[in-house]
Motif scaffolding. Structure first.
Motif, PDB file in Angstrom:
ATOM      1  N   UNK A 338       0.833  -1.209   0.000  1.00  0.00           N
ATOM      2  CA  UNK A 338       0.000   0.000   0.000  1.00  0.00           C
ATOM      3  C   UNK A 338       0.865   1.255   0.000  1.00  0.00           C
ATOM      4  N   UNK A 339       1.899   1.255   0.832  1.00  0.00           N
ATOM      5  CA  UNK A 339       2.756   2.445   0.909  1.00  0.00           C
ATOM      6  C   UNK A 339       3.587   2.627  -0.356  1.00  0.00           C
ATOM      7  N   UNK A 340       3.881   1.539  -1.045  1.00  0.00           N
ATOM      8  CA  UNK A 340       4.619   1.675  -2.309  1.00  0.00           C
ATOM      9  C   UNK A 340       3.762   2.389  -3.352  1.00  0.00           C
ATOM     10  N   UNK A 341       2.456   2.155  -3.320  1.00  0.00           N
ATOM     11  CA  UNK A 341       1.564   2.855  -4.240  1.00  0.00           C
ATOM     12  C   UNK A 341       1.439   4.327  -3.862  1.00  0.00           C
ATOM     13  N   UNK A 342       1.423   4.619  -2.576  1.00  0.00           N
ATOM     14  CA  UNK A 342       1.395   6.024  -2.156  1.00  0.00           C
ATOM     15  C   UNK A 342       2.659   6.742  -2.627  1.00  0.00           C
ATOM     16  N   UNK A 343       3.783   6.081  -2.466  1.00  0.00           N
ATOM     17  CA  UNK A 343       5.055   6.674  -2.886  1.00  0.00           C
ATOM     18  C   UNK A 343       5.077   6.873  -4.401  1.00  0.00           C
ATOM     19  N   UNK A 344       4.570   5.901  -5.124  1.00  0.00           N
ATOM     20  CA  UNK A 344       4.509   6.003  -6.585  1.00  0.00           C
ATOM     21  C   UNK A 344       3.607   7.163  -7.001  1.00  0.00           C
ATOM     22  N   UNK A 345       2.502   7.332  -6.296  1.00  0.00           N
ATOM     23  CA  UNK A 345       1.571   8.428  -6.595  1.00  0.00           C
ATOM     24  C   UNK A 345       2.259   9.783  -6.418  1.00  0.00           C
ATOM     25  N   UNK A 346       2.951   9.963  -5.322  1.00  0.00           N
ATOM     26  CA  UNK A 346       3.621  11.239  -5.037  1.00  0.00           C
ATOM     27  C   UNK A 346       4.729  11.509  -6.054  1.00  0.00           C
ATOM     28  N   UNK A 347       5.507  10.489  -6.380  1.00  0.00           N
ATOM     29  CA  UNK A 347       6.625  10.678  -7.306  1.00  0.00           C
ATOM     30  C   UNK A 347       6.166  10.887  -8.749  1.00  0.00           C
ATOM     31  N   UNK A 348       4.957  10.443  -9.068  1.00  0.00           N
ATOM     32  CA  UNK A 348       4.466  10.558 -10.445  1.00  0.00           C
ATOM     33  C   UNK A 348       3.749  11.877 -10.694  1.00  0.00           C
ATOM     34  N   UNK A 349       2.812  12.218  -9.837  1.00  0.00           N
ATOM     35  CA  UNK A 349       1.956  13.386 -10.087  1.00  0.00           C
ATOM     36  C   UNK A 349       2.431  14.631  -9.347  1.00  0.00           C
ATOM     37  N   UNK A 350       3.315  14.456  -8.345  1.00  0.00           N
ATOM     38  CA  UNK A 350       3.851  15.572  -7.550  1.00  0.00           C
ATOM     39  C   UNK A 350       2.728  16.480  -7.023  1.00  0.00           C
ATOM     40  N   UNK A 351       1.849  15.943  -6.186  1.00  0.00           N
ATOM     41  CA  UNK A 351       0.708  16.736  -5.694  1.00  0.00           C
ATOM     42  C   UNK A 351       1.158  17.905  -4.828  1.00  0.00           C
ATOM     43  N   UNK A 352       0.550  19.069  -5.059  1.00  0.00           N
ATOM     44  CA  UNK A 352       0.910  20.279  -4.318  1.00  0.00           C
ATOM     45  C   UNK A 352      -0.169  20.713  -3.331  1.00  0.00           C
ATOM     46  N   UNK A 353      -1.311  20.015  -3.341  1.00  0.00           N
ATOM     47  CA  UNK A 353      -2.427  20.450  -2.505  1.00  0.00           C
ATOM     48  C   UNK A 353      -2.992  19.290  -1.686  1.00  0.00           C
ATOM     49  N   UNK A 354      -2.107  18.455  -1.170  1.00  0.00           N
ATOM     50  CA  UNK A 354      -2.552  17.343  -0.325  1.00  0.00           C
ATOM     51  C   UNK A 354      -3.130  17.879   0.984  1.00  0.00           C
ATOM     52  N   UNK A 355      -4.177  17.249   1.509  1.00  0.00           N
ATOM     53  CA  UNK A 355      -4.746  17.702   2.787  1.00  0.00           C
ATOM     54  C   UNK A 355      -3.742  17.544   3.922  1.00  0.00           C
ATOM     55  N   UNK A 356      -3.903  18.352   4.936  1.00  0.00           N
ATOM     56  CA  UNK A 356      -3.046  18.234   6.120  1.00  0.00           C
ATOM     57  C   UNK A 356      -3.204  16.845   6.727  1.00  0.00           C
ATOM     58  N   UNK A 357      -2.094  16.268   7.090  1.00  0.00           N
ATOM     59  CA  UNK A 357      -2.130  14.954   7.716  1.00  0.00           C
ATOM     60  C   UNK A 357      -1.930  13.802   6.750  1.00  0.00           C
ATOM     61  N   UNK A 358      -2.018  14.084   5.436  1.00  0.00           N
ATOM     62  CA  UNK A 358      -1.797  13.002   4.467  1.00  0.00           C
ATOM     63  C   UNK A 358      -0.319  12.649   4.465  1.00  0.00           C
TER      64      UNK A 358
END
Length: 372
Positions: A338-358
């Motif tokens: 699960x965490x590998x998919x989260x890491x892949x998501x961040x490295x791919x799309x580079x989100x700039x507006x993630x909610x606090x605590x994510x």
């Protein structure tokens, strides 16, 4: 009348005549000046009118020219697109279809209602949806706080409480968390692909909104394509079997029938003869021969096309099932997956507006203590 009086009278008359003549001359000049001024004004009006007419004519001509140019450009694009390779035309068609379907696929309402839930003591517990808040109130498990119905207070003591800074307590914006756009069509995106998530045990997907985020259509397409590529790479490691095998003989006959039905007018006579021979031989083998002098009808060709040339593999196991089965009995592997998919998501799309605590390291199961 004396001579002196006569002279005075004549002088007065002459003076009056002179004044009258002067007034008359002045009046003539004034009238003449007015006429000249009027003519000048009329001339100016004519000039302005002509200029306005010329401008209108130029605008109309330009508009017609623009329409002609657009039509020529459209015709040019149409003619040009006819010479594009087939795979590019297919991609263009897919893109048009995708844009047409966006209104149906996009969310019809906001994803986050941000209703604050408090415990009986007045401590904030989490942000919930309006639907869930109404359920609590209808079941008399909570009451509304304030007139705007933006918060509820529970009437019972909850079993568990979130820690300070928990993702569940933070306000979420209804914008794309990658680019920040809030106007385009918005869609839910599952950071851990939905085909895997549905196979997880309940503790990994119930009350776990952390890995469901909001993306605009463009970012959703970009991230979805990348996720599909990664899924294929992961599943290839398990060497999954193909779901269908191809009956090559049936496939060849079907291709010949398709060519005869749809493109006969573009195929050379020699090739048509080859296709017809293939179809006739197949019909003979199937014990439904057609006399050599009879034409192959569209109904006959369509009947051959409708025959399924695929053979289903009875031992087929879908790739997602193979992947989940390999990790489902190991909590550490599940967490890493699960965490590998989260890491892949961040490295791919580079989100700039993630909610606090994510966080990538956030809890992966509903009964696990959240970590920042």
């Amino acid at each position: 009348m004396s001579g002196k009086q006569s002279i005075v009278f004549i002088a007065a008359g002459a003076m009056m005549l002179s004044v009258w003549m002067m007034r008359r001359e002045s009046k003539k000049k004034s009238t003449s000046r007015k006429k000249k001024d009027q003519k000048q004004r009329d001339r100016q009006v004519d000039i302005v009118s002509k200029k306005a007419a010329e401008i209108a004519m130029r605008a109309k001509s330009k508009e017609e020219e623009t329409e002609v140019t657009e039509q020529e450009e459209s015709n040019y694009k149409s003619e040009w697109s006819e010479h594009l390779p087939g795979h590019i035309l297919r991609e263009q068609y897919k893109e048009r279809r995708r844009k047409e379907k966006l209104p149906m696929l996009a969310m019809k309402s906001q994803m986050y209602d941000n209703i604050t839930m408090f415990c009986p003591e007045g401590r904030q517990l989490s942000q919930i949806s309006s639907k869930k808040a109404k359920w609590y109130v209808q079941k008399q498990l909570a009451t509304w706080i304030g007139e705007d119905n933006k918060a509820i207070k529970l009437t019972f003591e909850p079993k568990a409480r979130s820690d300070e800074g928990d993702y569940g307590r933070s306000l979420k914006q209804n914008i794309c968390i990658a680019c920040g756009d809030g106007e385009k069509y918005q869609m839910r995106f599952y950071i851990v692909p939905h085909v895997y998530r549905t196979l997880f045990p309940k503790r990994y997907k119930t009350h776990m909104s952390h890995d469901v985020v909001l993306l605009c259509a463009d970012c959703h397409l970009k991230m979805g394509t990348a996720a599909n590529n990664r899924m294929n790479e992961i599943e290839d490691e398990f060497n999954p079997q193909q779901r269908f095998a191809t009956n090559q003989r049936q496939y060849k006959v079907r291709s010949a029938a398709l060519a005869l039905l749809n493109w006969r007018h573009k195929i050379p006579e020699q090739k048509i003869s080859v296709h017809e021979a293939t179809v006739r031989q197949y019909l003979t083998e199937e014990k439904t021969p057609i006399p050599e002098n009879d034409l192959l009808t569209n109904e006959t060709l369509q009947r051959i096309i409708d025959v399924d040339y695929r053979i289903e593999n009875p031992n087929y196991i879908p790739g997602p099932v193979l992947v989940v089965n390999s990790i489902v009995n190991d909590q550490e592997k599940m967490a890493d997956f699960i965490r590998s998919w989260r890491r892949f998501f961040v490295n791919t799309i580079h989100p700039r507006f993630l909610p606090d605590g994510w966080s990538i390291e956030y809890a992966v199961a509903c009964d696990e203590k959240p970590t920042a």
